[in-house]
Design an enzyme around this catalytic site. Structure first.
Site, short mmCIF file in Angstrom:
data_model
loop_
_atom_site.label_atom_id
_atom_site.label_comp_id
_atom_site.label_asym_id
_atom_site.label_seq_id
_atom_site.Cartn_x
_atom_site.Cartn_y
_atom_site.Cartn_z
N SER A 204 -7.59 73.93 -2.67
CA SER A 204 -6.86 74.55 -1.55
C SER A 204 -5.66 75.37 -2.02
CB SER A 204 -6.39 73.48 -0.55
OG SER A 204 -7.49 72.73 -0.07
N ARG A 205 -5.74 75.87 -3.25
CA ARG A 205 -4.69 76.70 -3.83
C ARG A 205 -3.36 75.97 -4.00
NH1 ARG A 205 -8.74 78.93 -4.90
NH2 ARG A 205 -9.16 81.17 -4.86
N LEU A 206 -3.37 74.63 -3.95
CA LEU A 206 -2.18 73.86 -4.24
C LEU A 206 -2.14 73.57 -5.74
CD1 LEU A 206 -1.98 71.40 -1.21
CD2 LEU A 206 -0.52 73.37 -1.69
#
Length: 215
Positions: free
Chosen positions: A191-193
């Site tokens: 999730s692009r974290l």
């Protein structure tokens, strides 16, 4: 053919990176990751983007190969009269980026640049393949040339002059060492974290400050 670039994406989930678990020394941390990139069979894991700039701030970047690293810094070799050489002469600061896509990892370094010693450049030049030595001696890197045949003719002339022993190191060819002032390790996450751990030098010699950055 049109392509929907906005839809091109991958979900990163291979590994994680925690600032409480990394080595206190960023060079050792880099060595761990580099060894893993080599063990994974990545093609040219020592390939890195080198970014330089003029004094006026005009940037340029290209891929070069890392040839040595350690506590003294990160070393690459080139023609001193190339674009990067001329820019480093007037503005001796640079950035390096390694991207190991198969491991979903990136490393970014920034710092000052200095030339390696003449002896170090000589030693590395002698262990290069002889064809590469001829190429380095023949090429006026970054300059306009009439065509490929002109370059090949320069190599042929040098081969006739020096034979199988190869040419001596040109005075305008040698190494640079980037002495990092900051090193950032990036690990892709879901999730692009993404995980980002930044090392920066403190006023105390040999001590690095370690923080987590938002992705």
């Amino acid at each position: 053919m049109n392509m929907d670039l906005a839809s091109l994406r991958l979900e990163y989930s291979a590994q994680s990176l925690d600032e409480s678990e990394v080595d206190r020394d960023p060079v050792r941390q880099f060595s761990y990751w580099f060894d893993q990139a080599v063990a994974a069979g990545l093609r040219e894991p020592n390939a890195m983007t080198l970014a330089t700039a003029t004094l006026q701030g005009e940037p340029s970047a290209r891929i070069v190969l890392l040839k040595e690293f350690g506590e003294r810094g990160f070393v690459f070799y080139t023609n001193y009269e190339s674009v990067k050489g001329r820019e480093l002469q007037e503005n001796p600061r640079a950035a390096l980026v390694f991207f190991w896509s198969e491991l979903e990892r990136q490393v970014r370094l920034r710092g000052g640049i200095e030339k390696v010693t003449r002896e170090e450049s000589e030693a590395y030049f002698r262990v290069r393949p002889v064809k590469s030595r001829f190429g380095a001696a023949a090429s006026p890197q970054s300059r306009i040339v009439p065509g490929r045949k002109w370059l090949e003719d320069q190599v042929t002339a040098l081969e006739g002059e020096f034979g199988e022993s190869g040419p001596e190191r040109p005075e305008n060819w040698g190494g640079y060492r980037l002495k990092p002032e900051s090193i950032e390790f990036w690990q892709g996450r879901k999730s692009r974290l993404h995980d980002r751990v930044l090392y920066t030098q403190t006023d105390t010699g040999g001590v690095w400050n370690i923080v987590r950055l938002a992705p």
